[in-house]
Structure formats: C-alpha cells, structure tokens
Design an enzyme around this catalytic site. Structure first.
Site, mmCIF file in Angstrom:
data_model
loop_
_atom_site.group_PDB
_atom_site.id
_atom_site.type_symbol
_atom_site.label_atom_id
_atom_site.label_comp_id
_atom_site.label_asym_id
_atom_site.label_seq_id
_atom_site.Cartn_x
_atom_site.Cartn_y
_atom_site.Cartn_z
ATOM 1 N N SER A 253 -99.155 10.336 63.111
ATOM 2 C CA SER A 253 -99.966 11.473 62.685
ATOM 3 C C SER A 253 -99.448 11.968 61.331
ATOM 4 C CB SER A 253 -99.869 12.597 63.710
ATOM 5 O OG SER A 253 -98.606 13.224 63.593
ATOM 6 N N LYS A 254 -100.105 13.016 60.835
ATOM 7 C CA LYS A 254 -99.745 13.578 59.524
ATOM 8 C C LYS A 254 -98.267 13.971 59.456
ATOM 9 C CE LYS A 254 -104.035 15.712 58.143
ATOM 10 N NZ LYS A 254 -104.738 16.956 58.389
ATOM 11 N N ARG A 255 -97.713 14.316 60.613
ATOM 12 C CA ARG A 255 -96.298 14.699 60.649
ATOM 13 C C ARG A 255 -95.415 13.596 60.076
ATOM 14 N NH1 ARG A 255 -93.822 14.511 65.173
ATOM 15 N NH2 ARG A 255 -95.544 13.547 66.295
ATOM 16 N N GLY A 257 -96.084 11.735 57.549
ATOM 17 C CA GLY A 257 -96.360 11.472 56.127
ATOM 18 C C GLY A 257 -97.820 11.086 55.957
#
Ligand code: GLU
Length: 493
Positions: A253-255, A257
């Site tokens: 996920s965006k976490r 990067g």
C-alpha cells in the site's frame, strides 16, 4: 480453445496501482501469445467513488506501460459500451431474466432487520448470513411493499447444497461448499447492480474466455459461477494471481512508498524496467533469467509458471533493473527521454542548436552508466550547465580546506591556462607531473580539482568533466575554490 479474449476491469476509484498494472500485464501477455484480444472495461458502478480523473490516470498508466487494449473506452469495439455505467439496460435485462426464472427475488428487509439477523448469527457463533426470509414473499406482499414506495433490492437465490468447484489455472481445483454462501445482493437500492452480478453479465456478453485477476477475487468466484449457470452462460476459465506484499509482508500500500504507475514514471522509471519488474511479481521463467524484453515476455510468459505464493515488492530490485535498462539504452533514445527533463531544468533550449545537442549527448554519455533513475540525470548534469555551483559542504571541508589542496589547485590552474588544447592529451601530463611533485597518489590531485569544478566528489572521469565544462569555466571554478579555501584559512586564523 476458441478465440482467447481477456480483460482488465479496473474500478476508477484511484490511480493505477502496481498490483492492477501487473494484472493488466499478465492479461496482455496472455492475449498476445494466444493471438487473442485484450479488453479494457471500466467498472464504474460505484457512482460515489468513481471519478473521471481516475479513468484518465488508469489510461495514462497503461499507455505508459505499453499495455495497448484492443477494445475499450477510447476506441470502442463490437462488445461495447466499455463503461459499466453505460450498460445498465443490459444488467436490467439479465436481472429481470433471473427474477422471471425464479433465481432472483426482491428483498425488502430494513437495515435494522439485517442488523438483527447478523447479531443472532454471531451469538450462535455462525457466519452472518442473510436468512432468506424474503425468498418466500407472496406476490401480494411484494406489491404492497412496492406500493408503499419501498424500492427493495434483488437477491440471488443461491444453491445451498453441494459444492462449487473452481478449476483455477494457477491454484488448481478449489472447492467451495455452497452452504457457505447466502442469498447475496445483485441489485442495490441505489438502482445499481453489484460487482458480482455486473461482472458476470459483462464477461459473458463480452465473450471473455479467461479471467485473470487478483487472488482477492477467488472467494467471489463461486458466486459468479452460480450466476453464469443461472443465466445459461458458459463458465470461462479462471486464473487467480497472487497478491503483492510490501517488505513487511503486509499487503502493498501507499505506506510502503510509491504504488502508482504514473508516480513511478515521474520518479524516473523506464517502461521497460517497470514491465520487466512487474512480470516477475509472481511469475518466473527459470532461475537464470531476470531480464526480459516485451517480446521475450510474450514468448515465455505462462500462467502455469505463476506462483501460488504472494510476491514481495522489492524497490531495490526495480531500481537496479532500471539502472540496467538505462545503461543498455541506445544513447540517442536516452537523449530523447532526458531532453524534456533538461529543458525543464533550463539546461537546454526548447529548440537546441546542433552544437548544444552534441554536447548534451556527450554529457549524457558520461552520466549514463551512473544513474538508476532518469530524474537523477538532472542533478548529476547540473554542474555542466549552471554557472553557480552548489558545493557539498562536507566534501569541501574534507578535500579543499587543506594547505596542500590550495597548492595543487594553484599549480594546476596556472598550467591549465597555458596548455595548447584543453584535451585529455594535454591535460593528463599536468596531473601526472603534479603527482610526482607532491609525491602523492593521482587521486589526491584529481579529487581537489573534481570538487572545485563540480562542487562534489563523485563525477565521471576528470578529463571528460573538464573538457565538457570547458577551459574558461573550469579555470574560473578552480580560482573560486582557491579563494574559498584561502578565505577559510584566514577566518580560522
Ligand atoms: N473491478 C474489479 C476490481 O477492480 C474487477 C475484478 C475482476 O477482475 O473481476 O477489483
């Protein structure tokens, strides 16, 4: 096998995620190698969350990756429309068909009733399932509800006995007990079909032969198979590809990067590297080969070699691969890609002169083997173009603020001003003579010069750098460095 037709069916509720892009790629490769068709369908029935901007982003991401679709939103095709929101009449017809054949029914249960049902099931430690109470609603009651202005929803009458077997091309035979399924919703109160229903109508009408998608949809497959059968459609082949995880083994996920394809593009990744890397997320050919061109992939990709295990996204490997493709790229091709970046940075004019183009290519040729990301070429080329140097303070302190550095720079400066030609042939002897005079390593002569002309301690070969910066600018920078170092010593004193 009849004609292979596959599809990528993103919901336009965000950007094109690397997971979606990998699904699209596997479909594309499968279509290419089977001389089939690759369909793009936009699943925008979630009106609240779907946006046009997201559709544009998805198309842009796919175009960047070279995933050309044969039928879809831009060019249409004989099985269109390719936006679900434009296919409502088709869903309506098929929903009516299910109601008429007794395989779907209206449900008027209120949210409170459903909540109550859930609580009872949970208290009995059972899975919260719809108990089917509206299955047996009389026609009279149904009419009464409708007349009272309640729209209701449609539920599919699921077969609860026996089992549904998914013959998955990757995961093998996966058996689902039908009693696990409840009468799920196929038509919502907002007047829209649900995913599980619309996807079947579309895949059947679009004559999709193979459904290749993320493993998160495996649990939806038995529901979909029951709908195919209820509508008298032929069930297609299924292939569920493994999930992509971040380094901490949680879902990517965006976490972790960047996960958006266009963001990777903007950060300086090449199409070839992205495609090659995405192909290896869950698929491998043999242990020996990691680098694949598009043609190679079309030839070698096979669903039977897709792993059942999740794939871990490794940004370091992607970066390495990008570096490899940058190094291998034909210089003229790389120049075409870097040109807009350098124009943006003000290094090159909108319409550069031939001499500028030639110099730019020489500079790029020196930097080519050193960059992992296209965007790095902006930073690494700036000292060839900008008048004002940005000094790396730490390096300056370490290399230039030394008595001997001042002597070396002063000596070399006087000789550089004198040589006939500012070429390697003329420059090299100056450096070797200085080395003998100072009785040091050649590197100890080169390094102060490098820092003086580039502001930092890493660069291509010193002679190339000096030649490309040119005599006037190089000498001026060395002079500036001497003054800077002297000023430093005066201050210290
Ligand atoms: N719109 C669905 C998604 O984005 C498609 C799933 C499928 O391929 O069936 O997850």
């Amino acid at each position: 096998m009849g004609q292979v037709r596959v599809r990528f069916a993103p919901s336009p509720t965000g950007y094109l995620h690397v997971g979606g892009a990998r699904t699209a790629l596997f479909n594309y490769l499968f279509a290419q190698q089977n001389k089939g068709k690759f369909v793009l369908r936009i699943e925008d029935t979630d009106l609240a969350r779907s946006t046009e901007q997201s559709v544009d982003g998805i198309l842009e991401g796919m175009t960047f990756l070279g995933l050309e679709w044969d039928e879809g939103p831009t060019q249409g095709g004989e099985h269109g429309p390719y936006f679900q929101s434009q296919r409502l009449d088709l869903y309506q017809q098929h929903a009516d068909q299910l109601v008429a054949s007794g395989r779907a029914y209206h449900c008027f249960c209120t949210p409170e009733e459903l909540d109550e049902m859930r609580k009872i099931a949970t208290s009995k430690k059972q899975d919260p399932k719809y108990d089917g109470r509206c299955r047996h609603l009389t026609e009279e009651k149904r009419q009464a509800h409708l007349q009272a202005g309640r729209k209701g929803i449609l539920r599919f009458k699921t077969h609860s006995d026996g089992a549904t077997v998914v013959n998955d091309l990757i995961r093998g035979k996966v058996t689902f007990e039908n009693k696990q399924l409840d009468d799920f919703v196929i038509w919502k109160s907002d007047g829209m079909p649900t995913y599980n229903f619309a996807v079947v109508v579309d895949d059947a009408l679009m004559q999709i032969s193979h459904i290749i998608r993320g493993e998160d949809h495996l649990s939806n497959t038995p529901k979909q198979i029951q709908i195919y059968k209820a509508l008298g459609f032929q069930v297609p082949e299924f292939a569920h590809i493994p999930m992509i995880l971040g380094p901490d083994k949680s879902r990517l996920s965006k976490r972790h990067g960047a996960t958006s394809v266009t963001q990777f593009r903007d950060e300086g990744y090449l199409r070839q590297a992205m495609v090659n890397y995405l192909a290896l997320l869950g698929w491998s050919y043999d242990d020996a080969q990691t680098l694949f061109t598009y043609d190679d992939l079309v030839e070698k990709f096979s669903l039977s070699k897709v792993s059942k295990n999740p794939a871990v996204f490794d940004i370091k490997k992607l970066q390495w691969m990008n570096g490899v493709y940058i190094r291998e790229m034909d210089l003229d091709h790389l120049y075409q890609i870097v040109l807009p970046l350098w124009q943006n940075a003000g290094f090159l004019a909108a319409d550069p002169k031939e001499s500028e183009v030639n110099r730019a290519k020489l500079i790029l040729g020196e930097l080519q083997s050193r960059g992992k990301l296209l965007t790095e070429f902006e930073e690494s080329a700036y000292y060839f173009y900008k008048d004002q140097l940005e000094y790396n303070e730490k390096v300056v302190r370490k290399v230039l603020y030394k008595e001997q550095a001042i002597e070396i720079l002063t000596l070399l400066l006087s000789q550089m001003l004198k040589v006939d030609d500012f070429t390697q042939t003329d420059l090299e002897p100056i450096f070797t003579e200085a080395q003998q005079k100072f009785e040091c390593k050649l590197g100890d002569i080169i390094q102060p010069i490098r820092v003086a002309v580039t502001g930092t301690n890493v660069s291509p070969g010193i002679y190339e750098v000096l030649m490309l910066i040119g005599r006037a600018k190089s000498c001026q920078r060395i002079k500036d460095a001497v003054e800077m170092a002297k000023a430093h010593f005066n201050e210290v004193k």
